[in-house]
Design a protein around this motif. Structure first.
Motif, PDB file in Angstrom:
ATOM      1  N   PHE A 175       0.842  -1.193   0.000  1.00 33.86           N
ATOM      2  CA  PHE A 175       0.000   0.000   0.000  1.00 33.86           C
ATOM      3  C   PHE A 175       0.880   1.248   0.000  1.00 33.86           C
ATOM      4  O   PHE A 175       1.932   1.282   0.632  1.00 33.86           O
ATOM      5  N   ASN A 176       0.410   2.256  -0.716  1.00 38.29           N
ATOM      6  CA  ASN A 176       1.172   3.495  -0.850  1.00 38.29           C
ATOM      7  C   ASN A 176       0.432   4.681  -0.244  1.00 38.29           C
ATOM      8  O   ASN A 176       0.672   5.825  -0.610  1.00 38.29           O
ATOM      9  N   PHE A 177      -0.490   4.387   0.692  1.00 34.31           N
ATOM     10  CA  PHE A 177      -1.252   5.453   1.333  1.00 34.31           C
ATOM     11  C   PHE A 177      -1.822   4.925   2.645  1.00 34.31           C
ATOM     12  O   PHE A 177      -1.839   3.718   2.903  1.00 34.31           O
ATOM     13  N   GLY A 178      -2.293   5.836   3.463  1.00 40.24           N
ATOM     14  CA  GLY A 178      -3.073   5.485   4.641  1.00 40.24           C
ATOM     15  C   GLY A 178      -2.308   4.796   5.752  1.00 40.24           C
ATOM     16  O   GLY A 178      -1.073   4.770   5.794  1.00 40.24           O
ATOM     17  N   LYS A 179      -3.071   4.187   6.653  1.00 41.01           N
ATOM     18  CA  LYS A 179      -2.488   3.603   7.858  1.00 41.01           C
ATOM     19  C   LYS A 179      -1.632   2.378   7.567  1.00 41.01           C
ATOM     20  O   LYS A 179      -0.806   1.990   8.391  1.00 41.01           O
ATOM     21  N   HIS A 180      -1.820   1.755   6.405  1.00 39.63           N
ATOM     22  CA  HIS A 180      -1.035   0.572   6.053  1.00 39.63           C
ATOM     23  C   HIS A 180       0.049   0.879   5.015  1.00 39.63           C
ATOM     24  O   HIS A 180       0.567  -0.045   4.377  1.00 39.63           O
ATOM     25  N   LYS A 181       0.366   2.156   4.848  1.00 35.85           N
ATOM     26  CA  LYS A 181       1.364   2.537   3.849  1.00 35.85           C
ATOM     27  C   LYS A 181       2.683   1.812   4.109  1.00 35.85           C
ATOM     28  O   LYS A 181       3.192   1.774   5.230  1.00 35.85           O
ATOM     29  N   GLY A 182       3.230   1.210   3.030  1.00 33.62           N
ATOM     30  CA  GLY A 182       4.496   0.501   3.119  1.00 33.62           C
ATOM     31  C   GLY A 182       4.362  -0.955   3.490  1.00 33.62           C
ATOM     32  O   GLY A 182       5.355  -1.695   3.454  1.00 33.62           O
ATOM     33  N   LEU A 183       3.149  -1.398   3.830  1.00 34.11           N
ATOM     34  CA  LEU A 183       2.938  -2.795   4.215  1.00 34.11           C
ATOM     35  C   LEU A 183       2.453  -3.609   3.023  1.00 34.11           C
ATOM     36  O   LEU A 183       1.693  -3.111   2.179  1.00 34.11           O
ATOM     37  N   PRO A 184       2.854  -4.879   2.935  1.00 31.35           N
ATOM     38  CA  PRO A 184       2.402  -5.737   1.833  1.00 31.35           C
ATOM     39  C   PRO A 184       0.883  -5.867   1.817  1.00 31.35           C
ATOM     40  O   PRO A 184       0.260  -6.093   2.864  1.00 31.35           O
ATOM     41  N   VAL A 185       0.302  -5.718   0.642  1.00 37.06           N
ATOM     42  CA  VAL A 185      -1.150  -5.798   0.507  1.00 37.06           C
ATOM     43  C   VAL A 185      -1.655  -7.159   0.982  1.00 37.06           C
ATOM     44  O   VAL A 185      -2.665  -7.249   1.694  1.00 37.06           O
ATOM     45  N   ALA A 186      -0.968  -8.228   0.607  1.00 35.29           N
ATOM     46  CA  ALA A 186      -1.401  -9.578   0.985  1.00 35.29           C
ATOM     47  C   ALA A 186      -1.451  -9.738   2.502  1.00 35.29           C
ATOM     48  O   ALA A 186      -2.393 -10.333   3.042  1.00 35.29           O
ATOM     49  N   ASP A 187      -0.454  -9.189   3.199  1.00 36.88           N
ATOM     50  CA  ASP A 187      -0.425  -9.296   4.658  1.00 36.88           C
ATOM     51  C   ASP A 187      -1.576  -8.518   5.285  1.00 36.88           C
ATOM     52  O   ASP A 187      -2.218  -8.978   6.236  1.00 36.88           O
TER      53      ASP A 187
END
Length: 292
Positions: free
Chosen positions: A236-248
């Motif tokens: 993800f490149n935005f929001g609270k999960h920015k930088g985290l793998p989408v699958a995770d």
């Protein structure tokens, strides 16, 4: 100079009601379809956006509500355009950042999943900015030797399309081996090379909400696959999960998927997210990264 093509190239430009990929709509689309033989097919059409055209847009483009009143809505021309564009590469000016995402969004709204994944996307603006750091009018003056205002009416899709086509050919001529001696100033007349040179981001979706990122090991070094290529994963490149793998994120916070699907995101972003979710559901228990 004639373009070195292995398949048709669609040089195109859009005029729209604004710059919002979700809310705004196309009001004019113009394109030149250049065949490998050198044959050129031109078309320009108005599109009824189904809403009033903002006065600022009318002032900028000269396109008013009366111009599009009897024009078809995009859904009525989508299938025909998709058939004409099938199997083509695409070129434009700032097209990788706006025109391609907007066109993809309009196709999806019309119920057509046009596949851009196998198309080479060539952005004359990116080439120009990397080489000279200017805008379209300056590009036209620099590469074509004339003032754009002397040859064209500004901010009309058909006019800008013609100018972009001439700029692209001028760029290839300017950075050809016949005119350049420094390797970093050479630009190959090849669609693969032009598409690679035009790319300046790692977006998975056109809006850049999801991007590719290298997978790193415990030592912090990038991992490679069996074929020697870097392993990459969508993050993800935005929001609270920015930088985290989408699958995770989808695995640990399944409600995030529902939030995005009902949120104010582009159809393309939602489609990409759905593809990742379905892939992870079918590959549950396996690796969530890919070699790209």
């Amino acid at each position: 100079m004639r373009l070195n093509l292995s398949k048709p190239l669609v040089v195109f430009d859009l005029e729209t009601t604004g710059l919002d990929l979700v809310r705004d709509r196309i009001i004019q689309i113009s394109y030149i379809k250049v065949m490998p033989s050198g044959e050129e097919q031109r078309e320009s059409l108005f599109v009824n956006p189904g809403r009033p055209i903002p006065s600022l847009v009318t002032e900028l483009t000269g396109i008013s509500d009366s111009d599009v009143a009897d024009a078809p809505v995009f859904k009525e021309v989508a299938a025909t355009l998709a058939a004409k564009f099938k199997g083509c590469d695409f070129a434009g000016y700032n097209s990788n950042h706006f025109d391609i995402p907007m066109l993809a969004e309009e196709f999806l709204r019309a119920g057509i999943d046009f596949d851009f994944s196998n198309a080479r996307l060539i952005d004359a603006q990116t080439i120009f900015h990397k080489m000279e750091q200017r805008n379209l009018a300056a590009a036209y003056k620099f590469y074509c030797g004339r003032k754009m205002s002397d040859d064209f009416e500004a901010h009309r899709a058909d006019q800008d399309t013609e100018a972009t086509y001439r700029v692209l050919m001028g760029e290839l001529d300017m950075y050809s081996p016949e005119r350049q001696t420094e390797p970093e100033r050479l630009l190959e007349n090849d669609m693969d090379c032009l598409a690679a040179f035009s790319k300046n981001n790692d977006n998975v979706d056109f809006a850049g909400r999801i991007v590719w990122k290298d997978v790193v090991g415990a030592d912090g070094k990038p991992l490679v696959g069996a074929d020697g290529k870097p392993m990459r994963q969508e993050v993800f490149n935005f929001g609270k999960h920015k930088g985290l793998p989408v699958a995770d994120v989808l695995r640990r916070d399944p409600g995030y998927f529902s939030w995005m699907m009902s949120g104010d995101f582009t159809y393309d972003t939602k489609q990409v997210l759905t593809r990742i979710r379905l892939r992870e559901l079918s590959n549950r228990g396996g690796a969530s990264c890919v070699v790209k």
